[in-house]
Structure formats: C-alpha cells, structure tokens
Design a protein around this motif. Sequence first.
Motif, PDB file in Angstrom:
ATOM      1  N   PHE A  80      -9.806 -46.049 -26.421  1.00 33.71           N
ATOM      2  CA  PHE A  80     -10.376 -45.242 -27.506  1.00 33.71           C
ATOM      3  C   PHE A  80     -11.821 -45.634 -27.780  1.00 33.71           C
ATOM      4  O   PHE A  80     -12.676 -44.764 -28.009  1.00 33.71           O
ATOM      5  CB  PHE A  80      -9.542 -45.411 -28.773  1.00 33.71           C
ATOM      6  CG  PHE A  80      -8.154 -44.847 -28.678  1.00 33.71           C
ATOM      7  CD1 PHE A  80      -7.835 -43.897 -27.719  1.00 33.71           C
ATOM      8  CD2 PHE A  80      -7.161 -45.268 -29.556  1.00 33.71           C
ATOM      9  CE1 PHE A  80      -6.556 -43.370 -27.625  1.00 33.71           C
ATOM     10  CE2 PHE A  80      -5.879 -44.743 -29.484  1.00 33.71           C
ATOM     11  CZ  PHE A  80      -5.573 -43.792 -28.515  1.00 33.71           C
ATOM     12  N   ARG A  88     -14.750 -42.744 -27.353  1.00 39.40           N
ATOM     13  CA  ARG A  88     -15.396 -42.217 -28.557  1.00 39.40           C
ATOM     14  C   ARG A  88     -16.918 -42.290 -28.492  1.00 39.40           C
ATOM     15  O   ARG A  88     -17.608 -41.654 -29.291  1.00 39.40           O
ATOM     16  CB  ARG A  88     -14.897 -42.965 -29.791  1.00 39.40           C
ATOM     17  CG  ARG A  88     -15.434 -44.365 -29.954  1.00 39.40           C
ATOM     18  CD  ARG A  88     -14.852 -45.044 -31.173  1.00 39.40           C
ATOM     19  NE  ARG A  88     -15.416 -46.376 -31.399  1.00 39.40           N
ATOM     20  CZ  ARG A  88     -16.500 -46.597 -32.114  1.00 39.40           C
ATOM     21  NH1 ARG A  88     -17.126 -45.589 -32.683  1.00 39.40           N
ATOM     22  NH2 ARG A  88     -16.956 -47.828 -32.281  1.00 39.40           N
ATOM     23  N   THR A 130     -13.957 -34.574 -30.109  1.00 44.45           N
ATOM     24  CA  THR A 130     -15.021 -35.181 -30.907  1.00 44.45           C
ATOM     25  C   THR A 130     -14.499 -35.740 -32.218  1.00 44.45           C
ATOM     26  O   THR A 130     -14.906 -36.822 -32.653  1.00 44.45           O
ATOM     27  CB  THR A 130     -16.129 -34.150 -31.185  1.00 44.45           C
ATOM     28  OG1 THR A 130     -16.635 -33.648 -29.946  1.00 44.45           O
ATOM     29  CG2 THR A 130     -17.257 -34.769 -31.979  1.00 44.45           C
ATOM     30  N   TRP A 132     -11.393 -39.307 -32.852  1.00 49.91           N
ATOM     31  CA  TRP A 132     -11.572 -40.761 -32.820  1.00 49.91           C
ATOM     32  C   TRP A 132     -11.667 -41.380 -34.210  1.00 49.91           C
ATOM     33  O   TRP A 132     -11.002 -42.401 -34.468  1.00 49.91           O
ATOM     34  CB  TRP A 132     -12.789 -41.122 -31.971  1.00 49.91           C
ATOM     35  CG  TRP A 132     -12.775 -40.474 -30.626  1.00 49.91           C
ATOM     36  CD1 TRP A 132     -13.719 -39.627 -30.104  1.00 49.91           C
ATOM     37  CD2 TRP A 132     -11.760 -40.583 -29.618  1.00 49.91           C
ATOM     38  NE1 TRP A 132     -13.351 -39.211 -28.858  1.00 49.91           N
ATOM     39  CE2 TRP A 132     -12.149 -39.781 -28.528  1.00 49.91           C
ATOM     40  CE3 TRP A 132     -10.550 -41.268 -29.536  1.00 49.91           C
ATOM     41  CZ2 TRP A 132     -11.386 -39.650 -27.380  1.00 49.91           C
ATOM     42  CZ3 TRP A 132      -9.777 -41.147 -28.395  1.00 49.91           C
ATOM     43  CH2 TRP A 132     -10.201 -40.350 -27.324  1.00 49.91           C
TER      44      TRP A 132
END
Length: 297
Positions: free
Chosen positions: A142, A146, A175, A178
Amino acid sequence: MTMPALDTTPVTRLPAAAAPVVAITPRKRPRRDSYGRLARETAARVIPPLVVIALLMLFWELVCRRTGSTLPPPSKVYNDTKELIFDPFFDHGGIDKGLFWHLSASLQRVALGYSLAAVAGIGLGVLVGQSVWAMRGLDPIFQVLRTIPPLAWLPLALAAFRDGQPSAIFVIFITSIWPIIINTAVGIRNIPQDYRNVAAVVQLNPLEFFGKIMLPSAAPYIFTGLRIGVGLSWLAIIAAEMLIGGVGIGFFIWDAWNSSHISEIILALFYVGLIGFLLDRAIAGLGRLVTHGTSAS
C-alpha cells in the motif's frame, strides 16, 4: 401503694400547616434575543471571508486591467460567461452542453468510484489494523502504490477497460482508496485494550465485535480518511477527464483552453472549487453525525 394506671389512648396530632410551595418557572429568553445572537454568530462566520474575497477581487481587477495582462479581470469574466452562468441547463447535443451537465457527469463518476473505494478501503483497513500478518504483508505494498500519481494509472486503465468511463472510475477508485485504508487501519489499531477485554468477557462474536466495538471506536479515523479520499477523488476526475474526453468538467476546461476561452476556464475553476468544498463539508457533517461530534471538522 397502688400505682395509677397509665392512659394508653393514642394521641392524635394535627398535621402542621404545610408550607406553601411556590413553583418557579424558568424565565424564557426573548425570541428577539435568540435571533440577535444567531445573527451575530452568522455574521462572525460570513463577513470575514466576504471581506477577504472582495479585497482579492479588487486586487485581481486592478492588476488584470493593466495593458499587456494575459488574464481577464473579473468584470470581463462575468461579461464573457453570462450565458453559462444564467443558463447552465442548455443541451445542444454532443459535448455542447451547459455546465450543469458537465458537473453532473463528473459527480456521477466520482460517486461511483468513491463509493467503491470507501467500501473496499474500510474493509482492507479493518483487515490490516486487526491482523498483524495482514499488516506485514499488505502495508508495504500500500505504501508503494499510494505514491503513484493518479494520471499514471490512466494509460493502464485504458488498456485494460478499452473505454474512458470505467477508466475514469478506476482512477478515482485507485486514488482515493489509500487514505481510507491507512486511516481505518490506524483507528483499528488504536482501539483501547479495555474495550477488547470487555468484548472477550461478554463473548461477542466477530460480527458483534465489528459493529459494537470496532466501528464506533475507529469512526473518527475512518471519516478523516473519507474526507481526504473525497478530495482526492474530485482532483483525480478533473485530471482524468482532460485526457479521456466526453462530457465532464475536466473536458470542459480542456476544450475551453483549446478554444482560448480563458474566462470559461476561470468560471469552471470556480465551480470546481465550490463543489469540492461542498463535498468535503458533506463528509465532515456526516462524520460529526455518526461520531456524535468526535470527528475532525
């Protein structure tokens, strides 16, 4: 010696006169005072930004009225865009539509992509926050994903979906998800241990623990992520629509640039900022309602 017999007859006592009870009714504040206080609070909130906006408009007017200025002053923007302002609902077919239809198309894409991101983001955030193994496995991924700019996903989305509409929705989704994941995970990890102990004592099942412990405790963090996510969603759709074309406020701005209609661009930017502000306020208001005022406003 004989003792006299005692009189055992009960003596009846007359009740003492009860003291009069005086009911004190609270004095109601005059309605005029309440209205006056409300008017003062409203003025304190509204007048300062209006004064600042007026000063900025005056500065803009004076600077852009000079010879050689490349940007139009507010007076020229108004004269050039009066038709768009007062008739936002016209539809001449194709992409020749009023601003209402462009904004509506953009908001529909944002609503779909953001809703998917909210559901998936909260679910993944709960998983990462509750499971140490999930956090170790997913959190590094992640953190890398991101940092990728929103428009960098658009070519990949177009290659996968072969259509601009789902590609734009995917860009919004990827978009805005995250901050929702990260804030939800932080909120789950910050649940007090006492709450977990109580849940173990009363033997809550996983579904009850999720609904009665997790969500109420992590709600302020979740809504912080949702507020950040909705702002990123609105930013992403404007940029994506400039490239995919069709009806949308992003494409309207790009088309106005190609036609050298700078005043229309300025008007569209005003609407973009206003709607972005309203979206943020809507999520903040919902957060205060759900968390009883504990979420950030």
